[in-house]
Design a protein around this motif. Sequence first.
Motif, PDB file in Angstrom:
ATOM      1  N   GLU A 138       0.796  -1.222   0.000  1.00 19.69           N
ATOM      2  CA  GLU A 138       0.000   0.000   0.000  1.00 19.69           C
ATOM      3  C   GLU A 138       0.831   1.276   0.000  1.00 19.69           C
ATOM      4  O   GLU A 138       1.923   1.332   0.532  1.00 19.69           O
ATOM      5  CB  GLU A 138      -0.947   0.000   1.203  1.00 19.69           C
ATOM      6  CG  GLU A 138      -0.273  -0.198   2.539  1.00 19.69           C
ATOM      7  CD  GLU A 138      -1.243  -0.515   3.658  1.00 19.69           C
ATOM      8  OE1 GLU A 138      -2.446  -0.200   3.552  1.00 19.69           O
ATOM      9  OE2 GLU A 138      -0.799  -1.086   4.661  1.00 19.69           O
ATOM     10  N   THR A 139       0.260   2.255  -0.673  1.00 19.95           N
ATOM     11  CA  THR A 139       0.685   3.646  -0.589  1.00 19.95           C
ATOM     12  C   THR A 139      -0.544   4.414  -0.110  1.00 19.95           C
ATOM     13  O   THR A 139      -1.601   3.823   0.136  1.00 19.95           O
ATOM     14  CB  THR A 139       1.144   4.193  -1.958  1.00 19.95           C
ATOM     15  OG1 THR A 139       0.019   4.195  -2.849  1.00 19.95           O
ATOM     16  CG2 THR A 139       2.277   3.369  -2.554  1.00 19.95           C
ATOM     17  N   ALA A 140      -0.444   5.730  -0.013  1.00 23.84           N
ATOM     18  CA  ALA A 140      -1.586   6.529   0.431  1.00 23.84           C
ATOM     19  C   ALA A 140      -2.769   6.394  -0.518  1.00 23.84           C
ATOM     20  O   ALA A 140      -3.929   6.464  -0.094  1.00 23.84           O
ATOM     21  CB  ALA A 140      -1.171   7.990   0.565  1.00 23.84           C
ATOM     22  N   ASP A 141      -2.499   6.176  -1.815  1.00 25.30           N
ATOM     23  CA  ASP A 141      -3.570   6.172  -2.809  1.00 25.30           C
ATOM     24  C   ASP A 141      -3.827   4.831  -3.482  1.00 25.30           C
ATOM     25  O   ASP A 141      -4.727   4.718  -4.311  1.00 25.30           O
ATOM     26  CB  ASP A 141      -3.251   7.204  -3.903  1.00 25.30           C
ATOM     27  CG  ASP A 141      -3.133   8.603  -3.352  1.00 25.30           C
ATOM     28  OD1 ASP A 141      -3.971   8.969  -2.497  1.00 25.30           O
ATOM     29  OD2 ASP A 141      -2.197   9.323  -3.751  1.00 25.30           O
ATOM     30  N   ASP A 142      -3.052   3.834  -3.190  1.00 28.76           N
ATOM     31  CA  ASP A 142      -3.164   2.553  -3.897  1.00 28.76           C
ATOM     32  C   ASP A 142      -2.942   1.428  -2.902  1.00 28.76           C
ATOM     33  O   ASP A 142      -1.950   1.429  -2.165  1.00 28.76           O
ATOM     34  CB  ASP A 142      -2.117   2.507  -5.024  1.00 28.76           C
ATOM     35  CG  ASP A 142      -2.288   1.332  -5.963  1.00 28.76           C
ATOM     36  OD1 ASP A 142      -3.358   0.699  -5.973  1.00 28.76           O
ATOM     37  OD2 ASP A 142      -1.330   1.053  -6.718  1.00 28.76           O
ATOM     38  N   ARG A 143      -3.878   0.453  -2.873  1.00 31.97           N
ATOM     39  CA  ARG A 143      -3.756  -0.705  -1.984  1.00 31.97           C
ATOM     40  C   ARG A 143      -4.007  -1.977  -2.778  1.00 31.97           C
ATOM     41  O   ARG A 143      -4.905  -2.034  -3.599  1.00 31.97           O
ATOM     42  CB  ARG A 143      -4.784  -0.636  -0.868  1.00 31.97           C
ATOM     43  CG  ARG A 143      -4.429   0.279   0.231  1.00 31.97           C
ATOM     44  CD  ARG A 143      -5.384   0.136   1.399  1.00 31.97           C
ATOM     45  NE  ARG A 143      -5.019   1.100   2.403  1.00 31.97           N
ATOM     46  CZ  ARG A 143      -5.440   2.354   2.397  1.00 31.97           C
ATOM     47  NH1 ARG A 143      -6.246   2.774   1.466  1.00 31.97           N
ATOM     48  NH2 ARG A 143      -5.049   3.181   3.332  1.00 31.97           N
TER      49      ARG A 143
END
Length: 199
Positions: A138-143
């Motif tokens: 995960e990143t802040a915008d993509d999981r």
Amino acid sequence: PTGIPIYGGAAFVASMRSFSARMPWRSLVASWNVLSSHDTARIRTIVGSHGRHVAAVALQMTLPGVPMVFSGDELGMEGRWGEESRRPYPWHEEAQWDAAIMRTYASLAALRQESLALAHGGLRWVFISDDAVAFLRETADDRMLMVVTRSAQDPLHIDLTELLVPAVTRRARVAAQVGDGCGHGAARDAGAGGWRRGG
């Protein structure tokens, strides 16, 4: 060749944690993920089945690091040691190609290319059993939630509310299925499934 040791999910995750703790994150995500090479047995020979090959490729393409595919692995080529693994690429022998594993490599490589979470995101292990693991990249915008199994499984139950995954039902029933897609229900064999939010 000698026998290949078989480790459970807990030993696999402990090994991955120990290895990744020894280097900076930026170095880890820039390091090669290699399943086989010209000096080793081929991955298909090591795992012994199409389903387990799918599981191995799913791990290679979705765990931190840069996937490095040894020419011919994407066809399902076999070889028990370095010399046997170096056989020429069967360009004109399409009947020997495993078209399903080729589609798996292509779809997972495309997913990895379009996902910042898979290229640079963090890693959280969310389920570990003897024959299955699940993790979040995960990143802040993509999981991306990945479930990988090496054998048939009953449905896995993972409480995603504890993982702070927004816009997901309180209790999600997640199970991997064999092949290129993913779905719900019990897995019939080894394989992988993935669920993505964002990106």
